[in-house]
Scaffold this active site. Structure first.
Site, PDB file in Angstrom:
ATOM      1  N   HIS A 159       2.261   7.586  -7.620  1.00 20.29           N
ATOM      2  CA  HIS A 159       1.604   8.130  -6.559  1.00 20.29           C
ATOM      3  C   HIS A 159       1.911   9.707  -5.939  1.00 20.29           C
ATOM      4  CE1 HIS A 159      -0.301   6.874  -2.738  1.00 20.29           C
ATOM      5  NE2 HIS A 159       0.061   7.998  -2.245  1.00 20.29           N
ATOM      6  N   HIS A 163      -7.156   4.348  -0.170  1.00 19.53           N
ATOM      7  CA  HIS A 163      -6.225   3.409   0.328  1.00 19.53           C
ATOM      8  C   HIS A 163      -6.433   2.174  -0.028  1.00 19.53           C
ATOM      9  CE1 HIS A 163      -3.020   3.506   3.871  1.00 19.53           C
ATOM     10  NE2 HIS A 163      -2.872   4.050   2.955  1.00 19.53           N
TER      11      HIS A 163
END
Lengths: 263, 967
Positions: B232, B303
């Site tokens: 990430h 997301h």
């Protein structure tokens, strides 16, 4: 009298149409201050230095509990007397969208005597949805802010709680009789609308009202978003005749009134 | 004392939410319910008398016109009713989950003059009229009313006399991980059990580092390294080595790629070297020049995983996150518009087809849209553009792309913290939100089951973020801080770490304001609580800085300072809990090598001659979920707040036609604008990701050209959502797409200014794994020199001429048309940037000259859909001949001309009096004058044999297009 009419655009957490409201008043020749309610409550700034109080759109305090409720409560509790005096001094107030919800919930509109007690309401749209769309509005009633508007105007709405309701027909009747209904949703030709031309299910298609003096205007649609010609949703189909859109007249009326009355 | 206030509608008042819930219950297939009413419950704890609580109810909580209330307490407890034909279900937030209404209700009570209130929580009671079995009620609860990750059903049999918010301050206990003596097997175990997601090689590197240091790491140190080195934060796949094996012209070739990002995406940007690119790739968002005073920046985030679990909260915090990216770009930009793109499984998916543990796509979509609506509208950022595509394989992994554009003064682009600057955290408080599973399943937490919520499922507080925005802009313009960044993934650990990378930083965690006591030092450090920003402030400005934030009622706190020691030093009270070398933290991770394979597959194609009834086929294509109207979504977003909207997402005589790019003029009174568009087509990628990438760029660019954007000033973003990159076929297709991105960016002259990747989008069900189709989103932002010259897609006037610009090829592959047969095909649309740019330049010139009345790009559904949309958006008909369309390729057929999705094409409308000038301007470009706009509201298309092949009323076409998502 200062050179220019002075406008206070009131903001707090969640206000979000303040900049376009400031722009609209400035374009009409006003001297505008954007002020946080904290500054008024702390008496750093006095409401009485201004001629026009504008409560712009947004989601003050997230519209938690219900739309406009918490700011209305704050105004009533902390600034009730100031606002009463402001009105009694013959000054002007405009509440747009969330600002209208605040005026209604604080009992400033439709205005029933000297107390600040809520007598009508703005509640959830019948569709139970946030509605962002343009609405045709039929002018009516008697209000400083809408003087000279004699044809159907076109403003966008953007709200989830814009349905105007009264507790009974008597109050509704009184509003009509006292010329307090300033804008009603309609079809393009002025005829009575169905959904979505009436976007929320308001009683009597009410979109905006004034107080008995005609100096306080509250409306769900956004005149500041149709201030310029290019903000019209189908301006590419129209011949440009003016720089300004339908909404400009409202702000100009307010500023001009102050110029006339507060020489 | 705990008071319970129930708020219900007065008799005769319309219950909009109740009606909505009732419809959803009917959707579940339960038909015995005839009405639902909803009541709001406030639980108020504090020393208040009955009279005082009555005042709070009457003056604050109840709308006197529409509502009434009832008050209960332990002396007068609430006892629910229940009969066979009447049921009550009460839903409340789990303890520890932010209650969105709590804060402002407390404020309102305080305004009334009551100081004795300790806590407020809310709940909702659903009164369900009609017969329902326990099974029905459980289904209704699970599918409609509650998400058990954040909410629960209130059990009135359990007596509740406190909201139980208070917990004790955590007793300090230093946790050291036994690493330096660990075997390889043990290292693996530590990584797995700690959910660190570090591979053995990385764990060994850490072990060796600490051996050199001569001690074991503290948990906080290990966690910080894991966060910093995570996919990430570090994008290991894109920055690592790839052994790429691919097939070209029947031969297998091998390529070793080191750093895919640098060798494709970023490479294009540096080769293009555009003078208007101000700051690319190294900040939160890419920055380009706007006008003589300001710059603009653009970022699109994903997301996905949070939105799969809790669609509302996931999308909600997705928007919140990307907006903080904008706030944290340079010294802070002001968001001026949002763009959102979603991928879902088809809404008509039956409940039986759902893999275990997934939410129904209709619920996901409704939740995601509501989450975007809530955050964007409340922040006052217009959501002006977007797309939604549907495919079965998004069932376990819906994609939620959230994008935002910001504007900032030219002199606020660069930031630099100085030694001695103070670290200030501002905004929301820190709680246990966003701490990964390992922590709260470890059993060490005293109030774990009650206070803890799963990190992936947070709910945002847009008003908190709006306050932060207001304060930040004020402080920025007063030059009160030297650097800023957002708290995103990794929380303080990544925000503070990043800011202190070059200087070194020291932080005292006990100073961080907490939502509740009881957090351990590590939880404070890695919590991903929303709505927080970190600033560096020089000591002489600190008082002013704190004053500015206080003036907007935003909490801001000094928690540390930048040291110049190049170390990350963290303390809790007097205990040091982290002492890491910044260089090791940011550069010490070993490069990984992954394998990638790309091989073109053959897909089933249409064998027969195509559809017999093309009118019917057109209606089917218009009603395809990927093509149909998204008005249901668009009208829930406030796309006009800020007063900037010029070309709105819906245009035309009734404002219901789909515009190409959206245009805003972000500075009121100025004619300078920004055009925003996106290109996405996962179906092309299923055939060949290279051509998907080229097509996505072509689509994003041509949409901006179509509305009148400046072709020379288009910047783009890449966003890769893929399956598991450890599987060579997934990574191979991603490499192929990245190569397409490079070629396209160079070819179209559009630099990438920022990007993002979200990998591992697979859903495991037993042994089966459902991977999403590799989905590339290209988002584009172009400058519009004069918004007064913009063109929209709706036909304007009967008698005007209709042209098709650009070549149509034998390219039905990946089309919506083939999808209506359940086919993918192979002839995927290709793109020729050189030719395309010539076309785009000519059309841009024609639009600038004022020769074009309407322009619409041809994308999904091809010419047939574009023409229909232009007609019904304008309330006018059209009469056209397909033999005038320029078609290149073999096997010329009506269906191919109508439905092929070849790139770089437009349909434009031109007034007869401008015909000559228009054609002169388009000289050298493929151009077909195919017919005329007519007042008769019929679209008639003559086929190659000169007989009518499509004939439909525009109302019929519009209905087919609007019906599917008219919810």
């Amino acid at each position: 009298m200062p050179k220019k009419p002075k406008v206070i655009v009131l903001r707090t957490a969640g206000t979000n149409c303040d900049e376009e409201t400031v722009f609209a008043f400035q374009q009409c020749g006003a001297d505008v201050d954007s002020v946080h309610i904290k500054q008024l409550c702390a008496k750093e700034i006095s409401l009485h230095d201004y001629h026009i109080l504008a409560i712009p759109g947004g989601f003050t305090y997230g519209d938690d509990i219900e739309s406009g409720r918490i700011l209305a409560n704050e105004l009533r509790v902390h600034l009730g007397g100031e606002i009463r005096k402001f009105i009694d001094d013959g000054k002007l107030i405009i509440g747009i969208c969330n600002g209208f919800q605040v005026l209604v919930k604080a009992g400033i509109l439709p205005g029933n005597g000297s107390s600040l007690a809520q007598s009508v309401s703005l509640t959830f749209n019948n569709s139970n949805k946030f509605e962002a769309r343009w609405s045709y509005l039929k002018p009516g009633g008697q209000c400083v802010w809408t003087e000279g508007i004699d044809h159907v105007v076109y403003f966008p709405v953007a709200h989830a709680e814009g349905k105007f309701v009264t507790p009974d027909d008597k109050i509704l009747r009184k509003l009509i009789d006292r010329n307090q209904i300033v804008f009603s949703y309609c079809e393009p030709d002025g005829a009575d609308p169905d959904y979505p031309d009436n976007p929320n299910g308001s009683y009597e298609n009410i979109a905006g009202i004034t107080d008995p003096t005609g100096r306080i205007l509250g409306l769900m649609p956004h005149p500041e978003r149709h201030f310029l010609f290019n903000q019209h949703p189908s301006w590419t189909r129209l011949k440009k005749t003016a720089k300004f859109g339908d909404g400009a007249r409202i702000f100009q009326n307010g500023v001009d009134y102050v110029k006339r009355k507060f020489k | 004392m705990l008071w319970r206030i129930e708020i219900k509608h007065k008799e005769g008042v319309f219950d909009a939410l109740g009606e909505d819930v009732e419809r959803s219950i009917i959707d579940l297939g339960i038909s015995s319910i005839y009405s639902v009413a909803v009541e709001n419950i406030f639980m108020v704890e504090g020393s208040l008398s009955k009279k005082q609580i009555q005042t709070i109810a009457d003056e604050l909580l109840v709308d006197p016109i529409t509502q009434t209330s009832a008050i209960y307490s332990h002396k007068n407890p609430y006892i629910p009713k229940e009969t066979k034909a009447y049921h009550e279900i009460e839903i409340a937030y789990n303890t520890g989950v932010m209650d969105p209404v709590e804060h402002s209700t407390l404020k309102g009570i305080k305004d009334l003059g009551f100081d004795g209130v300790a806590a407020v929580r809310t709940a909702r009671k659903y009164l369900i009229n009609g017969k329902a079995s326990q099974k029905d009620l459980a289904l209704i609860t699970d599918k409609v009313l509650a998400n058990k990750l954040i909410q629960h059903v209130v059990d009135h049999k359990v007596k509740q006399d406190t909201l139980n918010i208070k917990t004790a301050k955590d007793k300090f206990k230093l946790i050291v991980v036994d690493l330096i003596d660990a075997s390889d097997a043990k290292l693996k175990k530590i990584s797995e059990e700690g959910q660190l997601f570090l591979n053995l090689n990385e764990m060994k590197t850490i072990r060796d580092h600490f051996r050199k240091v001569g001690r074991n790491p503290i948990d906080c140190e290990l966690e910080t390294i894991a966060q910093t080195w995570s996919e990430h934060c570090y994008h290991k796949t894109f920055r690592g080595n790839i052994d790429y094996k691919y097939e070209e012209k029947g031969r297998i070739k091998v390529k070793n790629i080191s750093n895919l990002l640098k060798s494709t995406i970023a490479k294009a940007t540096f080769e293009l070297n555009k003078p208007w690119c101000v700051s690319v790739f190294h900040d939160n968002a890419g920055v380009v020049k706007f006008d003589s005073k300001d710059h603009i920046c653009f970022k699109v985030e994903t997301h996905n995983h949070p939105s799969a679990l809790e669609p509302f909260g996931g999308a909600n915090t997705g928007i919140g996150g990307v907006l903080r990216d904008i706030l944290g770009t340079g010294l802070g930009a002001k968001p001026v518009c949002n763009t959102d793109v979603f991928c879902f499984a088809p809404p008509e998916t039956s409940f039986d087809e759902l893999p275990a543990g997934t939410l129904h796509p209709k619920r996901v979509m409704k939740g995601v849209v509501a989450g975007v609506r809530d955050y964007g509208n409340k922040m006052g950022i217009p959501t002006v553009n977007g797309a939604i595509i549907f495919d079965k394989r998004y069932i376990g992994n819906p994609l939620v792309y959230c994008g935002s554009i910001g504007i900032m003064p030219k002199d606020k682009v660069y930031k630099k913290a100085k030694v001695g600057d103070l670290v200030v955290v501002a905004g929301g408080r820190t709680g246990r939100d966003g701490i990964h599973g390992a922590t709260f399943s470890s059993g060490e937490l005293t109030t774990e089951s009650e206070v803890v919520s799963s990190g992936a499922v947070q709910i945002g507080d847009p008003i908190q973020e709006k306050k932060v925005l207001d304060a930040l802009i004020k402080a920025r313009d007063l030059n009160l801080y030297t650097a800023v960044t957002d708290c995103g993934a990794g929380g303080l650990s990544s925000a503070v770490g990043e800011m202190g990378e070059e200087l070194g930083v020291s932080v005292n965690l006990e100073k961080v304001p907490l939502k509740y006591d009881g957090l351990k030092y590590m939880e404070i450090w890695i919590s991903e609580s929303q709505e927080r920003m970190v600033f560096s402030v020089s000591p002489e400005n600190i008082d002013k800085m704190l004053d500015v934030f206080a003036s907007e009622n935003v909490e801001a706190t000094v928690i540390g300072e930048f040291t110049g020691r190049k170390r990350l030093e963290i303390f809790y009270d007097d205990h040091q809990v982290c002492d890491l070398d910044m260089q090791f933290l940011y550069e010490g991770n070993p490069k990984i090598t992954k394998k990638a394979v790309w091989k073109q597959k053959q897909h089933k194609d249409l064998t027969k001659k195509g559809a017999a009834n093309l009118t019917q086929k057109l209606l089917d294509v218009l009603g395809h979920y990927n093509v149909c109207s998204k008005e249901w979504v668009i009208r829930q977003y406030d796309h006009e707040v800020q007063g900037s909207s010029i070309v709105k997402p819906l245009v035309g005589v009734n404002a219901d036609g789909p515009s190409d790019a959206s245009v805003i003029a972000p500075k009121l009174g100025s004619k300078k604008g920004i055009a925003v568009s996106n290109g996405i087509n996962a179906r092309f990628g299923m055939i060949d990701p290279f051509w998907m990438a080229m097509s996505c760029v072509d689509e994003a660019v041509r949409q901006i050209v179509s509305v009148g954007g400046n072709l020379e000033r288009i910047a783009i973003l890449d966003n890769f959502c893929w399956g598991n990159p450890d599987k060579p076929d997934r990574l191979g297709s991603m490499v192929r797409a990245a190569e397409g991105c490079y070629k396209a960016a160079i070819g179209y002259g559009t630099p990438f200014i920022s990007g993002k990747d979200s990998l591992y989008n697979e859903y495991a069900e037993g042994k089966k794994s459902i991977a999403i189709p590799g989905t590339l989103l290209i988002s584009a932002m172009g400058i519009v020199d004069n918004v007064g010259k913009c063109v929209t897609m709706d036909f304007k006037k009967a008698g005007n001429l209709i042209y098709v610009i650009g070549n149509t090829y034998d390219e039905l592959g990946g089309s919506i048309y083939l999808d209506t047969y359940g086919l993918l095909g192979n002839t995927v649309p290709q793109a020729n940037p050189k030719k395309a740019m010539k076309t785009f330049a000519a059309l841009s010139k024609a639009i600038k000259g004022g020769f074009v009345s309407a322009s619409h790009d041809c994308s999904e559904g091809g010419i047939a859909v574009a023409l229909s949309e232009m007609a019904f958006a304008g309330g006018l008909g059209a009469n056209v001949a397909l033999n005038k369309v320029v078609y290149k390729g073999k096997d010329k057929r009506n269906d191919k001309i109508l439905f092929a999705e070849s790139n770089s094409r437009f349909i434009v409308e031109v007034e007869p009096k401008r015909q000559k000038k228009f054609e002169q301007t388009l000289k050298g470009v493929s151009l077909g004058l195919i017919g005329q706009v007519q007042s008769d509201p019929i679209v008639t298309m003559y086929g190659l044999d000169k007989t009518i092949c499509v004939n439909a009323n525009i109302e019929e076409l519009k209905e087919a297009w609007q019906r599917p998502l008219r919810w």
